[in-house]
Design an enzyme around this catalytic site. Structure first.
Site, short mmCIF file in Angstrom:
data_model
loop_
_atom_site.label_atom_id
_atom_site.label_comp_id
_atom_site.label_asym_id
_atom_site.label_seq_id
_atom_site.Cartn_x
_atom_site.Cartn_y
_atom_site.Cartn_z
N LYS A 16 -5.73 -4.80 6.70
CA LYS A 16 -5.73 -3.37 7.02
C LYS A 16 -6.81 -3.04 8.04
O LYS A 16 -6.62 -2.15 8.89
CB LYS A 16 -5.91 -2.54 5.74
N LYS A 25 10.87 -8.05 -0.24
CA LYS A 25 10.97 -7.57 -1.61
C LYS A 25 11.20 -6.07 -1.66
O LYS A 25 10.71 -5.33 -0.80
CB LYS A 25 9.68 -7.91 -2.38
N LYS A 76 7.59 -0.43 -4.19
CA LYS A 76 7.19 0.96 -3.98
C LYS A 76 6.89 1.27 -2.52
O LYS A 76 7.15 2.38 -2.05
CB LYS A 76 5.95 1.28 -4.82
#
Length: 324
Positions: free
Chosen positions: A113, A194, A197
């Protein structure tokens, strides 16, 4: 120290909407195994603060996730919201005091990140210490962990051993174990990724609260393959990832691929199986959402038990490090 060999702990961040992948891969196995151990399952709202967020959305996601944990059947577990158990944040600071910048610099999630942005929040840098506190407070003997979190649990072990060596034997050093594999559900629009969320807003993720019509549309638009000639309904992860994903979802939801020879029939069978699997969850969620007092009572009781379990561990750590 008291070590608990049959204690299970898992925290989920309220940063998106739970999907069929979360349910089949994690939540359903958690519910099935909750009578075999002393289970603590939490909503990790403190972890959600490590990235920019809207406070109202965080509250909404927290409420939705808390209600869904009950709706999927985790009634026999201790359920809690992380921020309502102050020991998590308090122990995290003590662990920051024994962690080094070199260790935190090596954390893969932070490095990834940080490489994508000019600046990130300090909490993203230090959150591995909070994750370590989440684990060490409950003194489990084993921590089942997937490859994506192995580095963080290894750091947890290092911090526990360093604290014990420097200040006295406070923490149980948990062993890392490989959890039993749950159903592997891939994104319907991109069957090489995958379903989770993080992609729940996309067309390839089935949310647990999606209506039957929405599920039907998403499955109907699912990627199959571009195979020319005979379009066989068969499992082949390399050459037919989309069809393979649909077949695995069908079987995981209790359906059968016997006698299915066309993609249209496969998608209809998958739709019917998924709708049938999720209907009790949606119904239970609606019932719970209309009884907020009951949900609050469950989580108040869970937080109280967590505070009772974690208080002696925090007190021992504070005394060992010289605070009392």
């Amino acid at each position: 120290m008291t070590t608990t060999t049959t204690r299970r702990l898992s925290l989920l961040k309220p940063t998106g909407h739970l999907t069929l992948g979360n349910y089949l891969g994690a939540l359903r196995p958690m519910a099935a195994g909750q009578h075999e151990a002393d289970c603590f399952y939490g909503v990790a709202d403190l972890h959600a603060l490590t990235v920019p967020h809207d406070p109202l959305e965080l509250r909404q996601h927290t409420t939705e996730l808390a209600t869904l944990l009950l709706a999927v059947g985790l009634d026999a577990s201790t359920l809690f919201v992380q921020s309502r158990v102050p020991a998590h944040a308090q122990l995290a600071y003590l662990l920051e005091c024994v962690a080094s910048t070199g260790e935190l610099n090596r954390m893969i999630q932070f490095k990834e990140k940080r490489g994508q942005q000019d600046s990130v929040r300090v909490s993203l840098y230090t959150y591995p210490a909070l994750m370590a506190a989440d684990i060490l407070l409950y003194r489990p003997a084993q921590v089942p962990v997937g490859d994506d979190q192995r580095q963080h649990v290894e750091l947890t072990r290092d911090l526990a051993m360093r604290f014990n060596s420097s200040y006295g034997p406070v923490f149980t050093v948990p062993e890392i174990t490989t959890p039993a594999a749950g159903a592997r559900v891939m994104d319907l629009a991109d069957p090489t990724s995958k379903m989770g969320k993080s992609g729940a807003a996309g067309p390839g993720a089935i949310r647990l609260l999606d209506s039957p019509d929405v599920i039907r549309r998403k499955v109907g638009r699912a990627v199959t393959d571009s195979e020319t000639g005979a379009r066989a309904v068969r499992a082949d992860r390399e050459t037919k990832p989309g069809v393979t994903n649909l077949l695995e979802i069908l079987i995981a939801c209790g359906g059968s691929a016997d006698a299915i020879t066309t993609y249209g029939a496969l998608k209809k069978a998958v739709t019917d199986a998924v709708v049938a699997e999720l209907e009790p969850v949606r119904k239970r969620y609606d019932d719970l959402a209309s009884d907020a007092a009951h949900v609050s009572g469950v989580y108040d009781a869970g937080a109280a038990r967590c505070r009772a379990v974690t208080a002696p561990v925090l007190a021992a750590a504070e005394a060992a490090i010289g605070l009392s």
